[in-house]
Write a protein that holds these residues in place. Sequence first.
Motif, PDB file in Angstrom:
ATOM      1  N   ASP A 127      -1.783  -3.105  -8.690  1.00  0.00           N
ATOM      2  CA  ASP A 127      -1.006  -1.958  -7.872  1.00  0.00           C
ATOM      3  C   ASP A 127       0.319  -1.933  -8.581  1.00  0.00           C
ATOM      4  O   ASP A 127       0.971  -0.961  -8.498  1.00  0.00           O
ATOM      5  CB  ASP A 127      -1.103  -2.394  -6.449  1.00  0.00           C
ATOM      6  CG  ASP A 127      -0.789  -1.288  -5.583  1.00  0.00           C
ATOM      7  OD1 ASP A 127      -0.787   0.039  -5.927  1.00  0.00           O
ATOM      8  OD2 ASP A 127      -0.390  -1.588  -4.233  1.00  0.00           O
ATOM      9  N   HIS A 137      -2.324   6.722  -8.405  1.00  0.00           N
ATOM     10  CA  HIS A 137      -2.399   6.572  -7.047  1.00  0.00           C
ATOM     11  C   HIS A 137      -3.146   7.883  -6.191  1.00  0.00           C
ATOM     12  O   HIS A 137      -3.996   7.992  -5.162  1.00  0.00           O
ATOM     13  CB  HIS A 137      -1.158   6.425  -6.067  1.00  0.00           C
ATOM     14  CG  HIS A 137      -0.737   5.123  -5.746  1.00  0.00           C
ATOM     15  ND1 HIS A 137      -0.351   4.378  -6.555  1.00  0.00           N
ATOM     16  CD2 HIS A 137      -1.086   4.096  -4.876  1.00  0.00           C
ATOM     17  CE1 HIS A 137      -0.104   3.154  -6.453  1.00  0.00           C
ATOM     18  NE2 HIS A 137      -0.354   2.931  -5.315  1.00  0.00           N
ATOM     19  N   HIS A 197      -7.792  -1.587  -2.376  1.00  0.00           N
ATOM     20  CA  HIS A 197      -6.664  -0.607  -2.945  1.00  0.00           C
ATOM     21  C   HIS A 197      -6.210  -0.730  -4.493  1.00  0.00           C
ATOM     22  O   HIS A 197      -6.232   0.319  -5.149  1.00  0.00           O
ATOM     23  CB  HIS A 197      -5.286  -0.784  -2.083  1.00  0.00           C
ATOM     24  CG  HIS A 197      -3.905   0.236  -2.493  1.00  0.00           C
ATOM     25  ND1 HIS A 197      -4.050   1.576  -1.859  1.00  0.00           N
ATOM     26  CD2 HIS A 197      -3.221  -0.183  -3.322  1.00  0.00           C
ATOM     27  CE1 HIS A 197      -2.988   1.905  -2.449  1.00  0.00           C
ATOM     28  NE2 HIS A 197      -2.438   1.009  -3.281  1.00  0.00           N
TER      29      HIS A 197
HETATM   30 ZN   LIG Z   1      -0.476   1.145  -4.081  1.00  0.00          ZN
END
Ligand SMILES: [Zn+2]
Length: 377
Positions: A177, A255, A272
């Motif tokens: 991320d 994303h 995520h």
């Molecule tokens: Zn993120």
Amino acid sequence: MTTSLVCHTHAIAPSRVIRGEQAWQQGLPAIADLCQRPALLGRSPSTQDIRARLKADLIGCDLAVVESELQFDCCEDDLTRLQAQLQATACDAVIAAGGGKVLDAGKLLAHRLKLPCITVPLSAATCAGWTALANIYSPDGAFIADEALAACPDLLIFDHGLVRQAPNQTLASGIADALAKWYEASVGSGSSTDGIIQQAVQMARVLRDQLLIDAREAMAQPESEAWVRVAEACGLTAGVIGGLGGAQCRTVAAHAVHNGLTQLHACHSKLHGEKVGFGILVQLRLEERLGGNQLAAQSRRQLLPLLQELGVPVTLQDLGLGEAGLHELRAICSFACRPGSDLHHLPFDVTETDLLEALVSTDADSRSFSTSLETEA
Ligand SMILES: [Zn+2]
């Protein structure tokens, strides 16, 4: 001379950040300064024991604690129910202790009830403890929208001892991320003439370099200094970049692909950052194919072995989509390409068919890379 009449609003950082091995213990007086009757919000059974200890410590500081639990991901059903609970019990602050979805839900609750917000990340999987942004999902875990909040939390406590207890895969997910910050900021804002944004983009580059250097050691040795640098890079610095760069320096295609992937139940078990990691590879493929960026292919070859070592999905199979049909892949693409999607911050046009092609060819490329590794071994 050109001057711009456009004003930018920034929510850059939490009012106060306490980080370190014993940050929770040291942060207790700061919590007591903010409230007397906080809601302690969490979700996962795996953090229940930790939250019981946090609760005991808060009670030890003469605070009356109201326990609140999310049932789902951060979704309106939960938020409506908890908002009523917090009002009925006269809570005067929200302490969110958990992963990204718990932190997002805590920020939204505090924002809607106009209460102080305290975030206590229990993993380094996202920078949600830092930012003034929250993602809202359906009860089933499908991404719906993100909501920009007026301010970052009032207090962020990043306790290394607590974060270290999270499964290692949460750190891998956080690394993916945080890596996305560079790939997204550089392509989305790389040509900005705004100095603050230029500086935020460079910070994302330094963050990426540090992760490329330290990620492997951090994963292998949780007691190392590399672990601290990486965990704080993922949990804190990634948030600084979003805050400093503002709305123009946020997410792009990696994303948007993540948001598309959440629409399929088959990859809900993936974290995520695990979906975002695959999204980076797809974005680089788009840049290479449609943006004519030859460096993008090189970046992908640099990133692929690291993501693989981290156990971050690099193929559709890894994402749980090995059996997915064409209509399911199309569903990912149509969500990621819908009007208003961050994907359109790319400096070239992308159609659903382009994205489908990038998804499939990224998958094929990663598979042939894995096969070549096996042949070598
Ligand atoms: Zn993120």
